[in-house]
Scaffold this active site. Sequence first.
Site, PDB file in Angstrom:
ATOM      1  N   SER A 100       0.882  -1.161   0.000  1.00  0.00           N
ATOM      2  CA  SER A 100       0.000   0.000   0.000  1.00  0.00           C
ATOM      3  C   SER A 100       0.917   1.207   0.000  1.00  0.00           C
ATOM      4  CB  SER A 100      -0.857   0.003   1.250  1.00  0.00           C
ATOM      5  OG  SER A 100      -1.397  -1.278   1.437  1.00  0.00           O
ATOM      6  N   CYS A 101       0.858   1.976  -1.051  1.00  0.00           N
ATOM      7  CA  CYS A 101       1.800   3.095  -1.193  1.00  0.00           C
ATOM      8  C   CYS A 101       1.710   3.989   0.021  1.00  0.00           C
ATOM      9  CB  CYS A 101       1.453   3.928  -2.416  1.00  0.00           C
ATOM     10  SG  CYS A 101       1.368   2.940  -3.880  1.00  0.00           S
ATOM     11  N   ILE A 102       2.835   4.425   0.520  1.00  0.00           N
ATOM     12  CA  ILE A 102       2.797   5.309   1.679  1.00  0.00           C
ATOM     13  C   ILE A 102       3.149   6.719   1.255  1.00  0.00           C
ATOM     14  CG2 ILE A 102       3.405   3.449   3.207  1.00  0.00           C
ATOM     15  CD1 ILE A 102       6.114   5.001   3.545  1.00  0.00           C
TER      16      ILE A 102
END
Lengths: 102, 411
Positions: A100-102
């Site tokens: 999940s891209c941060i």
Amino acid sequence: METQIANITVDVNEEGYLTNFAQWTPAVAEAIAKDLNIMLTPRHWEVITYLQNEHKSDSPLSIRKISKSGVVDIKEFYQLFPNAPLKAATKIAGIPKPASCI
Amino acid sequence: MKKIVILGAGTAGTMMANHLKHELKHDEWDIAIIDESKEHHYQPGYLFLPFDIYSPEDIIKSITEFIPKGVHFMNKRIEKVEPTSNTIELTDGDTITYDILIIATGAKIAPEETEGMKGAEWHQSVFDFYSFEGALALRNKLRNWKGGRLVVHITEMPIKCPVAPLEFAFLADSYFKHKNMRDKVDITFVTPLSGAFTKPKSTEALQHLLDEKHIAIVPDFAVQEVDNTNKKIIDYSGKEVPFDLLVTVPTNKGDELMARSGLGDDLNYVPTNRATLQSKNYANIFVIGDASNVPASKAGSVAHFEAEILTENILHYIKGEPLKEEFDGHANCFIETGNGKALLIDFNYTHEPVEGSFPFPGVGPLRLLKENRMNHMGKLAFKWIYWNMLLKGTHIPFVSATMQEAGKHFD
């Protein structure tokens, strides 16, 4: 690190995800699924194949993506792979846990 | 005369206008920037507005104040981009052509993506703080709130400033303590992730802070519906979390314009080369900031580092030289932890945030992944840096566009 799954030596990360997809076999998938208390049915395999194809085309995976895939709706996805379905399904499919891209 | 057009005059677009104004020859290049808004918002300020730490005046300034002289600002709405013919159609019927296009249209909340989120309780007991309107409505609500179950919630990733929801929970703890009503408030943090954060080392540090502040966490929660009648959120597996006050971060999406123009993915983000920032489908289109699909944080610091590299790459492109594959996903974020303290994290595509000193290896004065007052001062000073240096494209001294590994404690 190396480990044995279904009598096959595979490389996994600290969370047990395969790090080399070339080492994945259906027997490895069955063994990981069993470990997660999941019995693989033909519906599971359809989802696993879909996830692997998406991964091969470098397409980032998310619950949203699954819901629009036409392969499985989210209710059924949760029934097939309870609790955290995307994490379980990708682990069984031998592909990385979706970042999940941060 | 050749033409470079920037779509969006937010953080990233304004920085690019300033960089390019300095770098391009005035008699060869015409630079235009298009935005339908008349205001520039300091978006990091949305976090502080609900707690009366900032006022609206700290957050909103005139958009034209930061556009350099000689750059043509067009206060217009765009109907569509036609990338095959290098044209932009405006809603007033005009068309503009470009030689190079820079997309900096950002991301915004889309509460309508979740069933019931924008229902009867929207801005009554269900709030966002990722829009000015939401943050202001929440401030007014909190001023008179008597307490109960506060649920801070992330709908799905990616979101802008991924640490902001945690900061909100920390600041809420601090706010209610100061109002002498912390015992009347239960704070729960609900996230689709497996823990407080995506990267293991920071999750550890942040989980510790959640425990210390008595903030409960519900991980792996993929919301299906906001139930307005019974005031609870329900996830796809049937888990339920009741609330009296829900502060949610709705799904974030890129601009609708990308969908209308066929330029975006299913969340309207533009497919972009993560190292060069060139669009994957059109050589003369570049993408910066939240509008792109690169796997970096959607944050102002990222846009700042991208701007330095993108400016160089546009100059290479103009000269017909190969682009530099230099952007490494560098992000640098202060995390407010409440009570006048903050953490600082510095990371990129491949290195997770770790402990160490910043910006001078071994010296600091800021400490990475450690809570202290100096970091909090850094966060507050950042507002001044934003308005006076960042938007103008001024290089921040000692902070390089690519991440520095010295002074960090990798295993």
